[in-house]
Design a protein around this motif. Structure first.
Motif, PDB file in Angstrom:
ATOM      1  N   LYS A 154     -32.410  35.489  26.668  1.00  0.00           N
ATOM      2  CA  LYS A 154     -33.653  36.134  27.239  1.00  0.00           C
ATOM      3  C   LYS A 154     -32.715  37.476  27.707  1.00  0.00           C
ATOM      4  CE  LYS A 154     -36.238  32.097  28.355  1.00  0.00           C
ATOM      5  NZ  LYS A 154     -36.668  31.167  29.364  1.00  0.00           N
ATOM      6  N   LEU A 155     -31.544  37.339  28.357  1.00  0.00           N
ATOM      7  CA  LEU A 155     -31.051  38.448  29.084  1.00  0.00           C
ATOM      8  C   LEU A 155     -30.946  39.699  27.827  1.00  0.00           C
ATOM      9  CD1 LEU A 155     -29.635  39.800  31.525  1.00  0.00           C
ATOM     10  CD2 LEU A 155     -27.608  38.625  30.916  1.00  0.00           C
ATOM     11  N   LEU A 156     -30.347  39.433  26.651  1.00  0.00           N
ATOM     12  CA  LEU A 156     -30.295  40.404  25.815  1.00  0.00           C
ATOM     13  C   LEU A 156     -31.730  40.904  25.404  1.00  0.00           C
ATOM     14  CD1 LEU A 156     -27.612  38.659  23.428  1.00  0.00           C
ATOM     15  CD2 LEU A 156     -27.574  40.571  24.649  1.00  0.00           C
ATOM     16  N   PHE A 157     -32.751  40.291  25.468  1.00  0.00           N
ATOM     17  CA  PHE A 157     -34.008  40.675  25.278  1.00  0.00           C
ATOM     18  C   PHE A 157     -34.406  41.631  26.355  1.00  0.00           C
ATOM     19  CE2 PHE A 157     -38.661  40.729  26.236  1.00  0.00           C
ATOM     20  CZ  PHE A 157     -38.966  40.942  24.668  1.00  0.00           C
ATOM     21  N   ALA A 158     -33.961  41.297  27.501  1.00  0.00           N
ATOM     22  CA  ALA A 158     -34.212  42.347  28.705  1.00  0.00           C
ATOM     23  C   ALA A 158     -33.311  43.391  28.601  1.00  0.00           C
ATOM     24  CB  ALA A 158     -33.946  41.552  29.905  1.00  0.00           C
ATOM     25  N   ILE A 159     -32.282  43.408  28.390  1.00  0.00           N
ATOM     26  CA  ILE A 159     -31.338  44.662  27.974  1.00  0.00           C
ATOM     27  C   ILE A 159     -31.894  45.573  26.920  1.00  0.00           C
ATOM     28  CG2 ILE A 159     -29.029  45.209  27.186  1.00  0.00           C
ATOM     29  CD1 ILE A 159     -28.202  42.845  28.688  1.00  0.00           C
ATOM     30  N   ALA A 160     -32.405  44.990  25.762  1.00  0.00           N
ATOM     31  CA  ALA A 160     -32.812  45.753  24.790  1.00  0.00           C
ATOM     32  C   ALA A 160     -34.201  46.422  25.029  1.00  0.00           C
ATOM     33  CB  ALA A 160     -32.901  45.096  23.441  1.00  0.00           C
ATOM     34  N   SER A 161     -34.736  45.730  25.816  1.00  0.00           N
ATOM     35  CA  SER A 161     -36.248  46.475  26.197  1.00  0.00           C
ATOM     36  C   SER A 161     -36.126  47.404  27.132  1.00  0.00           C
ATOM     37  CB  SER A 161     -37.041  45.176  26.971  1.00  0.00           C
ATOM     38  OG  SER A 161     -37.507  44.115  26.266  1.00  0.00           O
ATOM     39  N   PHE A 162     -35.082  47.433  28.149  1.00  0.00           N
ATOM     40  CA  PHE A 162     -34.727  48.394  28.985  1.00  0.00           C
ATOM     41  C   PHE A 162     -34.041  49.699  28.020  1.00  0.00           C
ATOM     42  CE2 PHE A 162     -32.044  50.971  31.907  1.00  0.00           C
ATOM     43  CZ  PHE A 162     -32.933  50.965  32.913  1.00  0.00           C
ATOM     44  N   GLY A 163     -33.429  49.276  27.017  1.00  0.00           N
ATOM     45  CA  GLY A 163     -32.903  50.434  26.157  1.00  0.00           C
ATOM     46  C   GLY A 163     -33.933  51.185  25.369  1.00  0.00           C
ATOM     47  N   LEU A 164     -34.837  50.340  24.995  1.00  0.00           N
ATOM     48  CA  LEU A 164     -36.049  51.115  24.438  1.00  0.00           C
ATOM     49  C   LEU A 164     -36.932  51.926  25.281  1.00  0.00           C
ATOM     50  CD1 LEU A 164     -37.797  51.248  22.028  1.00  0.00           C
ATOM     51  CD2 LEU A 164     -39.157  49.266  22.639  1.00  0.00           C
ATOM     52  N   LEU A 165     -36.984  51.492  26.590  1.00  0.00           N
ATOM     53  CA  LEU A 165     -37.706  52.218  27.652  1.00  0.00           C
ATOM     54  C   LEU A 165     -36.945  53.464  27.975  1.00  0.00           C
ATOM     55  CD1 LEU A 165     -39.984  52.481  29.851  1.00  0.00           C
ATOM     56  CD2 LEU A 165     -38.496  51.137  31.168  1.00  0.00           C
ATOM     57  N   GLY A 166     -35.704  53.281  28.104  1.00  0.00           N
ATOM     58  CA  GLY A 166     -34.756  54.470  28.516  1.00  0.00           C
ATOM     59  C   GLY A 166     -34.878  55.779  27.397  1.00  0.00           C
ATOM     60  N   ALA A 167     -34.763  55.068  26.203  1.00  0.00           N
ATOM     61  CA  ALA A 167     -35.011  56.068  24.929  1.00  0.00           C
ATOM     62  C   ALA A 167     -36.078  56.815  25.067  1.00  0.00           C
ATOM     63  CB  ALA A 167     -34.560  55.327  23.794  1.00  0.00           C
ATOM     64  N   GLY A 168     -37.293  56.054  25.377  1.00  0.00           N
ATOM     65  CA  GLY A 168     -38.449  56.890  25.555  1.00  0.00           C
ATOM     66  C   GLY A 168     -38.447  57.976  26.648  1.00  0.00           C
ATOM     67  N   LEU A 169     -37.637  57.608  27.501  1.00  0.00           N
ATOM     68  CA  LEU A 169     -37.718  58.511  28.942  1.00  0.00           C
ATOM     69  C   LEU A 169     -36.755  59.731  28.592  1.00  0.00           C
ATOM     70  CD1 LEU A 169     -38.421  58.832  31.962  1.00  0.00           C
ATOM     71  CD2 LEU A 169     -36.519  57.363  32.393  1.00  0.00           C
ATOM     72  N   VAL A 210     -26.716  49.489  31.502  1.00  0.00           N
ATOM     73  CA  VAL A 210     -27.437  48.323  31.237  1.00  0.00           C
ATOM     74  C   VAL A 210     -27.226  48.136  29.777  1.00  0.00           C
ATOM     75  CG1 VAL A 210     -29.619  47.381  31.001  1.00  0.00           C
ATOM     76  CG2 VAL A 210     -29.197  48.497  33.148  1.00  0.00           C
ATOM     77  N   VAL A 211     -27.247  49.257  28.922  1.00  0.00           N
ATOM     78  CA  VAL A 211     -27.080  48.729  27.531  1.00  0.00           C
ATOM     79  C   VAL A 211     -25.511  48.641  27.332  1.00  0.00           C
ATOM     80  CG1 VAL A 211     -27.106  50.387  25.320  1.00  0.00           C
ATOM     81  CG2 VAL A 211     -29.129  50.576  26.955  1.00  0.00           C
ATOM     82  N   GLY A 212     -24.805  49.290  28.118  1.00  0.00           N
ATOM     83  CA  GLY A 212     -23.393  48.756  27.796  1.00  0.00           C
ATOM     84  C   GLY A 212     -23.043  47.179  27.737  1.00  0.00           C
ATOM     85  N   SER A 213     -24.018  46.611  28.523  1.00  0.00           N
ATOM     86  CA  SER A 213     -23.430  45.110  28.777  1.00  0.00           C
ATOM     87  C   SER A 213     -23.853  44.531  27.455  1.00  0.00           C
ATOM     88  CB  SER A 213     -24.445  44.743  29.811  1.00  0.00           C
ATOM     89  OG  SER A 213     -25.727  44.639  29.691  1.00  0.00           O
ATOM     90  N   LEU A 214     -24.684  45.127  26.354  1.00  0.00           N
ATOM     91  CA  LEU A 214     -24.909  44.356  25.236  1.00  0.00           C
ATOM     92  C   LEU A 214     -23.624  43.644  24.582  1.00  0.00           C
ATOM     93  CD1 LEU A 214     -27.158  46.921  23.272  1.00  0.00           C
ATOM     94  CD2 LEU A 214     -27.848  44.608  23.868  1.00  0.00           C
ATOM     95  N   TYR A 215     -22.612  44.437  24.508  1.00  0.00           N
ATOM     96  CA  TYR A 215     -21.532  43.951  24.013  1.00  0.00           C
ATOM     97  C   TYR A 215     -21.019  42.806  24.765  1.00  0.00           C
ATOM     98  CZ  TYR A 215     -16.954  43.830  21.553  1.00  0.00           C
ATOM     99  OH  TYR A 215     -15.788  43.412  20.878  1.00  0.00           O
ATOM    100  N   THR A 216     -20.724  42.957  26.320  1.00  0.00           N
ATOM    101  CA  THR A 216     -20.351  41.627  26.962  1.00  0.00           C
ATOM    102  C   THR A 216     -21.048  40.487  26.946  1.00  0.00           C
ATOM    103  OG1 THR A 216     -19.256  43.343  28.409  1.00  0.00           O
ATOM    104  CG2 THR A 216     -19.607  41.219  29.226  1.00  0.00           C
ATOM    105  N   VAL A 217     -22.260  40.457  26.919  1.00  0.00           N
ATOM    106  CA  VAL A 217     -23.337  39.638  27.208  1.00  0.00           C
ATOM    107  C   VAL A 217     -23.249  38.843  25.726  1.00  0.00           C
ATOM    108  CG1 VAL A 217     -25.393  38.751  27.342  1.00  0.00           C
ATOM    109  CG2 VAL A 217     -24.593  40.484  29.034  1.00  0.00           C
TER     110      VAL A 217
END
Length: 388
Positions: free
Chosen positions: A272-287, A308-315
């Motif tokens: 769920k956290l990875l889903f939230a991180i990726a969702s934030f990444g998509l939103l940021g790319a649109g911004l 936020v996106v950088g935590s993809l690797y750690t998580v």
């Protein structure tokens, strides 16, 4: 660690951690100096973004090729010796880029990519061996933070040396060479590797797709961003002298958020956290297209988004560790690193082509597509888990 191996030493405790984490700073520095400097140098020579992306992708190609053999190299040469030699190889290659014609940059990328990947894999192995089991999360947080600091140092060095001429290449090589000193100081306590039971990492590419997919996504975004973000900054109207600083916005976010995100991953479902991180990444790319024309809003967006996106690797790595143990975890880690390297292969080439096709916002378009594809994967896996 890229294959099952027998640990014969404890990695030297604090002394080993200092040596391994010091070398990982060299990894970050190598990425953050080399990728933007090489991209800007090629553009000065009239090379298109598509060819710059393809050339950068050779970095990922060599990473894919070397990953299965890193532990064998370390078993033969010694962990610390192989680590020091890989850093020196990267340092030696850097000035050669400036002196070489474009066609020679392809084999040079292969050599530099293999050296950097070997440094990355062996540093991470040494850290895992030397870290006290009860403090592994804290140590990995420190590791990620130091890596991010290494990323931040590269653009700072380039800011003072400039990006023209031989000087930044020589300075970058000298700084990388200094990174071998902590490794050489701990030769006697480095963990020893011997070939043990070999478990193929191939099947683990598909056993934990949320984790390995996070590694692939992070590899694509990280390598694509550091190599092509300066070009994106120039295309939206920023001066060459400041676009090399854009990477600092991303790395500051990484420095500030790696440990909090790691702690958060211990308390909630990591998928769920990875889903939230990726969702934030998509939103940021649109911004990004909205704020990219104004430098400081652009920097602020990159700081928050990058952290936020950088935590993809750690998580993603933590999620992998929660699923496998022993030899299976060693093979799964190899699959994780392989996917990260694969991302480094497809990311720059895809983003570079998108920048030529959708000038000036092709960078944001390509990044958004990467995040959207990963979100589909995570949703599919979560629904599959609920249906069982």
């Amino acid at each position: 660690m890229t294959s099952a191996a027998i640990r014969e030493q404890d990695g030297g405790g604090m002394r080993g951690l200092v040596a391994a984490i010091g070398s990982i700073a060299g990894v970050g520095l190598g990425f953050s100096i080399t990728l933007p400097l090489l991209a800007l140098t090629l553009e000065d020579r009239g090379i298109s973004s598509t060819w710059i992306g393809i050339n950068t992708a050779f970095w990922g190609l060599s990473s894919l090729a070397i990953t299965p053999f890193v532990s064998r190299i370390a078993a033969r040469l010694g962990t610390a010796q192989a680590l020091a030699l890989s850093i020196l190889a990267l340092a030696a290659a850097l000035p050669l880029f400036y002196l070489s014609p474009f066609w020679l940059w392809f084999p040079l990328r292969l050599v530099a990519g293999a050296a950097l990947t070997t440094t990355f894999v062996l540093s991470e192995f040494w850290i895992n061996v030397a870290a006290p089991p009860g403090k592994r999360g804290v140590v990995m947080g420190i590791y990620a933070t130091v890596l991010s600091i290494g990323f931040a140092m590269g653009p700072v060095i380039l800011y003072f040396t400039g990006t023209h001429g031989m000087v930044p290449f020589v300075v970058g090589a000298a700084v990388l060479a200094v990174g071998t000193l902590p490794v050489l100081s701990a030769l006697g306590v480095a963990p020893k590797l011997t070939d043990g039971h070999r478990t193929s990492f191939v099947r683990f590419l598909f056993l934990a797709p949320v984790a390995t997919g996070a590694a692939l996504l992070f590899g694509a975004i990280e390598s694509g961003a550091f190599s092509l973000l300066p070009l994106y900054g120039q295309r939206v109207g920023h001066a060459r002298d400041v676009v090399i600083m854009l990477g600092i916005g991303v790395t500051i976010g990484n420095i500030l958020l790696q440990m909090p995100m790691g702690l958060l991953s211990d308390r909630i479902d990591r998928r769920k956290l990875l889903f939230a991180i990726a969702s934030f990444g998509l939103l940021g790319a649109g911004l990004l297209p909205v704020v990219s024309a104004d430098f400081w809003p652009f920097m602020l967006a990159l700081t928050i988004w990058g952290g936020v996106v950088g935590s993809l690797y750690t998580v993603g790595l933590a999620h992998l560790g929660s699923r496998f143990t022993g030899e299976d975890l060693a093979a799964a880690n190899a699959a994780f690193i392989f996917c990260y390297s694969l991302g480094g292969l497809v990311g720059p080439a895809t983003i570079g082509a998108a920048m030529d096709a959708y000038d000036p916002q092709g960078f944001a378009v390509a990044v958004a597509c990467f995040f959207a594809a990963y979100l589909v994967l995570v949703v599919t896996r979560m629904r599959h888990a609920q249906g069982r």
